[in-house]
Every structure is written in structure tokens, then in C-alpha cells.
Design an enzyme around this catalytic site. Structure first.
Site, short mmCIF file in Angstrom:
data_model
loop_
_atom_site.label_atom_id
_atom_site.label_comp_id
_atom_site.label_asym_id
_atom_site.label_seq_id
_atom_site.Cartn_x
_atom_site.Cartn_y
_atom_site.Cartn_z
N HIS A 228 0.82 -1.22 0.00
CA HIS A 228 0.00 0.00 0.00
C HIS A 228 0.85 1.26 0.00
O HIS A 228 2.06 1.23 0.25
CB HIS A 228 -0.96 0.01 1.20
CG HIS A 228 -0.28 0.11 2.54
ND1 HIS A 228 0.25 1.27 3.02
CD2 HIS A 228 -0.07 -0.83 3.50
CE1 HIS A 228 0.76 1.06 4.24
NE2 HIS A 228 0.58 -0.21 4.55
N CYS A 246 3.33 -4.56 6.76
CA CYS A 246 2.94 -4.37 5.37
C CYS A 246 4.13 -3.96 4.50
O CYS A 246 5.18 -3.57 4.99
CB CYS A 246 1.86 -3.31 5.25
SG CYS A 246 0.21 -3.90 5.69
#
Length: 271
Positions: A228, A246
Site C-alpha cells: 500500500h 505491510c
């Protein structure tokens, strides 16, 4: 804002992540000749998916008896050129998926049947993302050619890995929240998603807590592991790992990847 924001949202079951989407009306059926009612099959008829997408069959009722499970598996047939081998995995008592042992051929048609029901789906280009934890990079190839977004003008020659085709500066999980090594499949794409640390046991008001809106989020696990956009982490991209697990990219790189990748494309995380 600290550059350690992570990537967790409310936990959902993997079956829900993989099976989400409209049921293929051609595959909704009452009881079939092989004895099990099928609610849906994914990919849906004519759907274009990534080269690692499994075949997912959802039955209308639980199947728990081992003999019945074997019978249900035998009713699933997959045809591709070249022929593929794979394995069955039961995600829930009413959901089984068939995972190919290698990637589907890109730009091809795969035929599948469950008993008397039949369908087909297509694969798009092979968009393969490889995250290197030690190198702090996320490298994307399309049909075997490393590609990435064009650099903005004026070109940022100071950017880490500038000029390396397909190589994007990235930041993975810091030591307390390491990014798990392994092979993953893109489960969903969300233009914007709320990430909340409380979903993984970190109170929002904790020094490590967070609740924020994240753009260009590509989910690769049911527990909230994403690739992301992380504009707050720009100083760390390509240099150090500062996330809660992440794969963090610049907004421009995340947007490009979000638009290039299909549901079912592979993401590989390595040391």
C-alpha cells in the site's frame, strides 16, 4: 505522525476474502448428480484473473466426512494448456480450493467443471511482485519483464534504486513486526481502507497504535497484510524497515501497482 504505521484491519476469514464477489449464475445449482449442491465457483465465468488464482468451490452445505470430501474433490476438473497439476485445500467445511502447483499460463483460457456444471475463466498478464526485506525493495515484472511507473519529471536521481527497471523502494515490517516470508496471492484491491491497530491487539492509543486511511491497498492475506501507499514512510523507503508488517511504497508506486495487478496475481516475500 511516526513512520511506523502498519497494516492491520479487522480480521476476516480467508474464505470470505477469496470467495467474495458475485456468484456465477451459470454455476448456482440444486443437487447435482454427484451428490453435492454447489453455491458458487470462482473465478466466475469469463473473469480475468491473476496467474496464481485458485479455483474456489463453495458448497451449499458443509462437507465434513473424509470420503465425501474426496468425492467432492474428484468432481472438480480443471483443463488448461499446458495441463496443470495442483492440490486441494479446504478453507472451511463448505469451501474447497484447488491451487495450481505453478502459475497459470498468462493470457490463456482455463476450463473448469464441477460435476455437470461447467465454466471458464481467463488469465491476464503475469504480474509478479517480489519484496526483498533485506534490500528494502519491491520488484514487479509483467510477463517476465521488470516494469514500474515512469519517474516523475524532473527525474528524482536522488531516489534509492533510481533507474533500476521494476525496482521500487519499499519498507517492510520492523523487527517487532516482521513481514512474514512466503508466497501470497492478491485477494482484493481497495482504493482506500481504514487500518486500525486494535485489530491485531495494539490499542489505538498505544505509542505504536494507529488508525488511519490508507490509499491503493492491495491485500495479500486475510489478516490484513497489504502492499500500500505510505507517504509518511518516504524517508525510510529503500533504506530501512519501519512498518507493522505491510509492504510500504510511495503513493506513485502504490498507485501504479494497484492499477497493474489483478486479483490472483502472486506476491513473493523473501529475506
Amino acid at each position: 505522525m511516526r513512520a511506523v504505521f502498519g497494516c492491520a484491519i479487522a480480521v476476516v476469514g480467508i474464505a470470505g476474502s477469496v470467495v467474495a464477489g458475485p456468484a456465477d449464475i451459470h454455476l448456482v445449482a440444486a443437487k447435482q448428480s454427484y451428490g453435492f449442491a454447489v453455491a458458487s465457483v470462482l473465478p466466475t465465468r469469463g473473469q480475468v484473473v491473476g496467474v496464481a488464482h485458485p479455483v474456489v468451490v463453495t458448497f451449499s452445505a458443509p462437507i465434513t466426512n473424509p470420503a465425501n470430501r474426496h468425492a467432492a474433490e474428484r468432481a472438480v476438473e480443471v483443463k488448461s494448456t499446458p495441463a496443470m497439476t495442483g492440490k486441494f485445500e479446504w478453507l472451511d467445511n463448505d469451501v474447497v480450493q484447488w491451487v495450481p502447483d505453478r502459475f497459470w499460463p498468462a493470457h490463456s483460457t482455463v476450463e473448469l467443471s464441477v460435476g455437470s456444471l461447467s465454466s471458464d475463466f481467463k488469465t491476464g498478464p503475469a504480474v509478479v511482485g517480489v519484496a526483498s526485506i533485506s534490500q528494502h525493495t519491491f520488484t514487479v515484472s509483467i510477463d517476465g519483464v521488470e516494469e514500474g511507473p515512469p519517474p516523475p519529471l524532473p527525474a528524482p536521481h536522488h531516489r534509492v534504486h533510481f533507474g533500476e527497471d521494476g525496482v521500487m523502494p519499499a519498507s517492510m515490517g520492523r523487527p517487532e513486526y516482521p513481514t512474514p516470508v512466503g508466497s501470497y496471492t492478491v485477494l482484493s484491491k481497495e482504493r482506500s481502507v481504514i487500518m486500525d491497530s486494535s485489530s491485531v491487539g495494539i490499542p489505538v492509543d498505544d505509542p505504536d497504535g494507529y488508525r488511519l486511511s490508507v490509499d491503493y491497498a492491495v491485500r495479500i492475506t486475510s489478516r490484513g497484510l497489504y502492499v500500500h501507499s505510505a507517504p509518511w514512510a518516504l524517508p525510510a523507503l529503500g533504506l530501512e524497515n519501519v512498518s507493522h508488517g505491510c509492504i510500504s511504497l510511495s503513493r506513485e508506486d502504490a498507485e501504479w501497482y494497484y492499477n497493474a495487478v489483478d486479483i490472483g496475481d502472486p506476491v513473493i516475500v523473501q529475506e
